[in-house]
Write a protein that holds these residues in place. Sequence first.
Motif, PDB file in Angstrom:
ATOM      1  N   ALA A 218       0.836  -1.206   0.000  1.00 36.84           N
ATOM      2  CA  ALA A 218       0.000   0.000   0.000  1.00 36.84           C
ATOM      3  C   ALA A 218       0.873   1.260   0.000  1.00 36.84           C
ATOM      4  CB  ALA A 218      -0.936   0.004   1.212  1.00 36.84           C
ATOM      5  N   MET A 219       1.954   1.247   0.760  1.00 36.17           N
ATOM      6  CA  MET A 219       2.862   2.388   0.799  1.00 36.17           C
ATOM      7  C   MET A 219       3.508   2.606  -0.572  1.00 36.17           C
ATOM      8  SD  MET A 219       4.581   1.503   4.494  1.00 36.17           S
ATOM      9  CE  MET A 219       5.687   2.893   4.673  1.00 36.17           C
ATOM     10  N   GLN A 220       3.958   1.524  -1.179  1.00 32.68           N
ATOM     11  CA  GLN A 220       4.569   1.597  -2.504  1.00 32.68           C
ATOM     12  C   GLN A 220       3.580   2.195  -3.510  1.00 32.68           C
ATOM     13  OE1 GLN A 220       5.541  -2.238  -4.173  1.00 32.68           O
ATOM     14  NE2 GLN A 220       6.969  -1.358  -5.643  1.00 32.68           N
ATOM     15  N   ALA A 221       2.354   1.709  -3.504  1.00 28.23           N
ATOM     16  CA  ALA A 221       1.332   2.211  -4.419  1.00 28.23           C
ATOM     17  C   ALA A 221       1.061   3.699  -4.181  1.00 28.23           C
ATOM     18  CB  ALA A 221       0.039   1.404  -4.273  1.00 28.23           C
ATOM     19  N   SER A 222       1.047   4.121  -2.929  1.00 27.47           N
ATOM     20  CA  SER A 222       0.814   5.534  -2.607  1.00 27.47           C
ATOM     21  C   SER A 222       1.924   6.415  -3.161  1.00 27.47           C
ATOM     22  CB  SER A 222       0.737   5.731  -1.093  1.00 27.47           C
ATOM     23  OG  SER A 222      -0.386   5.108  -0.553  1.00 27.47           O
ATOM     24  N   ILE A 223       3.160   5.974  -3.011  1.00 29.59           N
ATOM     25  CA  ILE A 223       4.304   6.763  -3.492  1.00 29.59           C
ATOM     26  C   ILE A 223       4.268   6.850  -5.011  1.00 29.59           C
ATOM     27  CG2 ILE A 223       6.821   6.889  -3.620  1.00 29.59           C
ATOM     28  CD1 ILE A 223       6.804   5.464  -0.815  1.00 29.59           C
ATOM     29  N   VAL A 224       3.980   5.745  -5.681  1.00 25.95           N
ATOM     30  CA  VAL A 224       3.892   5.749  -7.143  1.00 25.95           C
ATOM     31  C   VAL A 224       2.787   6.707  -7.603  1.00 25.95           C
ATOM     32  CG1 VAL A 224       3.247   4.348  -9.156  1.00 25.95           C
ATOM     33  CG2 VAL A 224       4.920   3.478  -7.508  1.00 25.95           C
ATOM     34  N   ARG A 225       1.632   6.632  -6.978  1.00 23.62           N
ATOM     35  CA  ARG A 225       0.523   7.547  -7.330  1.00 23.62           C
ATOM     36  C   ARG A 225       0.932   9.002  -7.110  1.00 23.62           C
ATOM     37  NH1 ARG A 225      -2.640   3.786  -4.786  1.00 23.62           N
ATOM     38  NH2 ARG A 225      -2.792   5.063  -2.922  1.00 23.62           N
ATOM     39  N   ALA A 226       1.636   9.259  -6.020  1.00 24.09           N
ATOM     40  CA  ALA A 226       2.056  10.633  -5.723  1.00 24.09           C
ATOM     41  C   ALA A 226       3.040  11.146  -6.776  1.00 24.09           C
ATOM     42  CB  ALA A 226       2.665  10.714  -4.326  1.00 24.09           C
ATOM     43  N   ILE A 227       3.957  10.302  -7.228  1.00 21.05           N
ATOM     44  CA  ILE A 227       4.887  10.703  -8.289  1.00 21.05           C
ATOM     45  C   ILE A 227       4.107  11.007  -9.557  1.00 21.05           C
ATOM     46  CG2 ILE A 227       6.720   9.888  -9.846  1.00 21.05           C
ATOM     47  CD1 ILE A 227       7.810   8.272  -7.420  1.00 21.05           C
ATOM     48  N   GLN A 228       3.173  10.145  -9.903  1.00 21.93           N
ATOM     49  CA  GLN A 228       2.379  10.326 -11.119  1.00 21.93           C
ATOM     50  C   GLN A 228       1.495  11.565 -11.047  1.00 21.93           C
ATOM     51  OE1 GLN A 228       0.567   6.453 -11.055  1.00 21.93           O
ATOM     52  NE2 GLN A 228       1.976   5.655 -12.613  1.00 21.93           N
ATOM     53  N   ALA A 229       1.130  11.986  -9.854  1.00 19.61           N
ATOM     54  CA  ALA A 229       0.234  13.134  -9.685  1.00 19.61           C
ATOM     55  C   ALA A 229       0.948  14.478  -9.809  1.00 19.61           C
ATOM     56  CB  ALA A 229      -0.470  13.059  -8.326  1.00 19.61           C
ATOM     57  N   VAL A 230       2.268  14.504  -9.711  1.00 21.76           N
ATOM     58  CA  VAL A 230       2.997  15.774  -9.759  1.00 21.76           C
ATOM     59  C   VAL A 230       2.849  16.388 -11.146  1.00 21.76           C
ATOM     60  CG1 VAL A 230       5.278  16.857  -9.654  1.00 21.76           C
ATOM     61  CG2 VAL A 230       4.652  15.128  -7.965  1.00 21.76           C
ATOM     62  N   GLN A 231       2.344  17.603 -11.179  1.00 21.89           N
ATOM     63  CA  GLN A 231       2.154  18.337 -12.436  1.00 21.89           C
ATOM     64  C   GLN A 231       2.942  19.645 -12.473  1.00 21.89           C
ATOM     65  OE1 GLN A 231       0.326  17.184 -15.058  1.00 21.89           O
ATOM     66  NE2 GLN A 231      -0.009  15.324 -13.883  1.00 21.89           N
ATOM     67  N   THR A 232       3.279  20.156 -11.298  1.00 21.08           N
ATOM     68  CA  THR A 232       3.946  21.452 -11.233  1.00 21.08           C
ATOM     69  C   THR A 232       5.141  21.357 -10.301  1.00 21.08           C
ATOM     70  OG1 THR A 232       2.530  22.141  -9.413  1.00 21.08           O
ATOM     71  CG2 THR A 232       1.832  22.760 -11.628  1.00 21.08           C
ATOM     72  N   PRO A 233       6.076  22.240 -10.414  1.00 23.00           N
ATOM     73  CA  PRO A 233       6.205  23.202 -11.493  1.00 23.00           C
ATOM     74  C   PRO A 233       6.559  22.494 -12.804  1.00 23.00           C
ATOM     75  CG  PRO A 233       8.109  23.323 -10.046  1.00 23.00           C
ATOM     76  CD  PRO A 233       7.172  22.343  -9.442  1.00 23.00           C
ATOM     77  N   PRO A 234       6.225  23.115 -13.933  1.00 18.35           N
ATOM     78  CA  PRO A 234       6.515  22.485 -15.216  1.00 18.35           C
ATOM     79  C   PRO A 234       8.024  22.395 -15.445  1.00 18.35           C
ATOM     80  CG  PRO A 234       5.732  24.723 -15.541  1.00 18.35           C
ATOM     81  CD  PRO A 234       5.603  24.418 -14.075  1.00 18.35           C
ATOM     82  N   ASN A 235       8.406  21.509 -16.347  1.00 18.41           N
ATOM     83  CA  ASN A 235       9.818  21.372 -16.694  1.00 18.41           C
ATOM     84  C   ASN A 235      10.315  22.644 -17.376  1.00 18.41           C
ATOM     85  OD1 ASN A 235      10.358  18.692 -15.821  1.00 18.41           O
ATOM     86  ND2 ASN A 235       9.159  17.943 -17.541  1.00 18.41           N
TER      87      ASN A 235
END
Length: 173
Positions: free
Chosen positions: A126-143
């Motif tokens: 569950a922790m692993q899945a949460s971290i992966v989701r959090a990485i995928q959710a990052v949208q800002t700041p843009p590159n």
Amino acid sequence: MAKLLTTLSQAKTFLNTLSKGQGISVRTSAPHTPCVKAGFLPGATYPNGTPVAAIAAVQEFGAVSHHKTGHRYAVQVTPPRPFLRPAMQQDAPHWVKVFQQAFVQNYSVLPLPHAQNAALQATGAAMQASIVRAIQAVQTPPNAPSTLRHKKTQKPLVESGRLLKSVSYTVQS
């Protein structure tokens, strides 16, 4: 300047913790009891040998680096793109419930140490899945434009996929 020093200090502590395999940790009680750790565990590296934990720390807290270009120095600022702390803040209550449910479910059919291990395994997943989701959710700041010139995507934190693939967990007895 004080904020930068605080951030660099935080990044150093964070990197030191991760490099020792001491990512986000959930311990069931006393220090000598089993626990689960999730994040970027030792051994995960990029092809050039850079530890994934080092890149994760830079992305989590941001960084300022100086590069020599000919006779001049260029300053590169990597803005913070937190994902680990938000995952922990958002999902820690869920992880507790996962542990409790898995423990109750397994305790009726397994001896205590095995039930505890099964619950920690479920919590780690569950922790692993949460971290992966959090990485995928990052949208800002843009590159930055300089980053976009060599990336195939505009999505922050995604280039080779190694950061996502390196999120892991371990149960320690």
